[in-house]
Write a protein that holds these residues in place. Sequence first.
Motif, PDB file in Angstrom:
ATOM      1  N   GLY A   2      -7.138 104.152 157.829  1.00  0.00           N
ATOM      2  CA  GLY A   2      -8.489 103.874 157.389  1.00  0.00           C
ATOM      3  C   GLY A   2      -8.941 102.452 157.616  1.00  0.00           C
ATOM      4  N   GLU A   3      -8.209 101.664 158.448  1.00  0.00           N
ATOM      5  CA  GLU A   3      -8.620 100.288 158.709  1.00  0.00           C
ATOM      6  C   GLU A   3      -9.898 100.275 159.534  1.00  0.00           C
ATOM      7  N   VAL A 124     -15.730 102.386 159.616  1.00  0.00           N
ATOM      8  CA  VAL A 124     -14.855 102.671 158.484  1.00  0.00           C
ATOM      9  C   VAL A 124     -14.884 104.177 158.249  1.00  0.00           C
ATOM     10  N   PHE A 293      -6.812 108.802 155.280  1.00  0.00           N
ATOM     11  CA  PHE A 293      -6.861 108.180 153.964  1.00  0.00           C
ATOM     12  C   PHE A 293      -5.495 108.177 153.287  1.00  0.00           C
ATOM     13  N   ASP A 348      -8.576 101.854 150.294  1.00  0.00           N
ATOM     14  CA  ASP A 348      -9.560 102.482 151.171  1.00  0.00           C
ATOM     15  C   ASP A 348     -10.494 103.361 150.340  1.00  0.00           C
TER      16      ASP A 348
END
Length: 495
Positions: A2-3, A124, A293, A348
């Motif tokens: 999730g970066e 994102v 995630f 996240d």
Amino acid sequence: MGEPLAAPGAAAALARHPGSLGELPVLPTLAWTVGVTAAAAAATWWLVQRPLRRYEDRPIGTFAAGLWTIALASFATRLWAIGTVTGRDPGNGDPFYYHAQANMLADGVGFGEPIQWITEGRFVPTAIHPPLFTLWLTPASLLGARGYLSHKVLAALAGVAVVAVAALLAKRLAGPRAGLLAGAAVALYPDLFIIDGTLWPEGLYTAVVGAALVLAYRWREQPTTWGSIALGASVGAAVLVRGEAVLLLPLLCAPLVLAAARRGDPWLRHGALMAATAVGLVAPWTVRNLVQFEERVPISTNSEEVLFYANCDDTYAGRLIGYWSFNCQERARQERVAQGLPADPPGDESQRAAGWGALGRAYANEHRDRWPAVAVARVTRAWDVQHSESTALALQFEGRPHAWSVRGYWALRLSLLPAIAGLVILRRRRVAIWPLVAMAAMVTITAVGVYGHPRFRTVGDLVLLVAAAVAIDALIARVTGRAVSEPTATPDLTA
């Protein structure tokens, strides 16, 4: 996992300005549009027009002609509403999310959080909402129609589909005249056409669930393999619009399968097909979420975060009891900052949502004495039995004009008694009414578990209007002396 990723080059600039055409080159765009139009024309000729030519000399039936007339008039009404009643474009919130994300998908960006993409150029991953309504809007963006108007028109098409499924459902239950009455009632019902112009997904959701009801009645009369697959597919599609549609499996599919077992039909195979098809449609989205995630996100992260909005001081007493409050979260953020904590729980999107969900559950557990009052308020607010005026005022923040919200809750109240009468009439005719009642139960369960909102009631509105149409059809038959037209559904011999 999730970066955030950097925006993928200049081609992504268009996605960061949803609603505009950007600086597209005219000739290549024109050539591409002409090519797509020609391909679409050829496809419709071979797949639709050519097969239908065999029927061109046959007169169209009264029901088909009436339904086409009602559907086209309904579409025109919805376009009028988009240009007048709901002409204002949403500035933020869920409608903006769907609109901007559809443009992002058209540019190959993916299911990203729109605000950060537009303002910072960062991708994102997000699962705030299930994907199907965004995908429904995406074809317009792919064709270059990236504004709110084009997306509202696609939402209106979903609304017209609700008209069609209501007519088909009522026809199956009580005959063609009842079907046309139901279609007309849905076409005129404020809460089912205003929602299209405000760009919320409940029109598509209601159309898919309505299709599931039609398929359920058809399957109940004649269980087939393809019928099981179609019903499972409609359930899976509904889940991909709104997560609470998972309740269709225990409330609609399971009773059908159990009834088939009592009749000696191959219930296990049919039940497995329904479940496997539904799960198979949802699985790619769930797998994507598991990869992206840290926390498990089967359908959406919003199902966790909303627990805090709905379980706080504002929603456990006062004018907003049983509703939701964004101000609760804003105050909580300020308190966290004052304590030296980050405004949101760290991590996240899934971890932040889980953090807010835990805080909401903690608040609910600390205020158990308020549960009965809050549950009653949620249900009565969802069904517009009480708190309707405060809901109408709050709905202005969602783009719904106050006057039309008032018309909506009065239209609901006027339909209640005819709907109850219609259910009684169907029961006396030995037509199974439990699938319709199950939809009302699904709305009520959702309200108790989340909060009360008219948008959560659209499936309930559908079945109420269908039942009301049955009562009006019976009244017409009594007054005119004309027999009630034959329904498609077979009597419930077990009643």
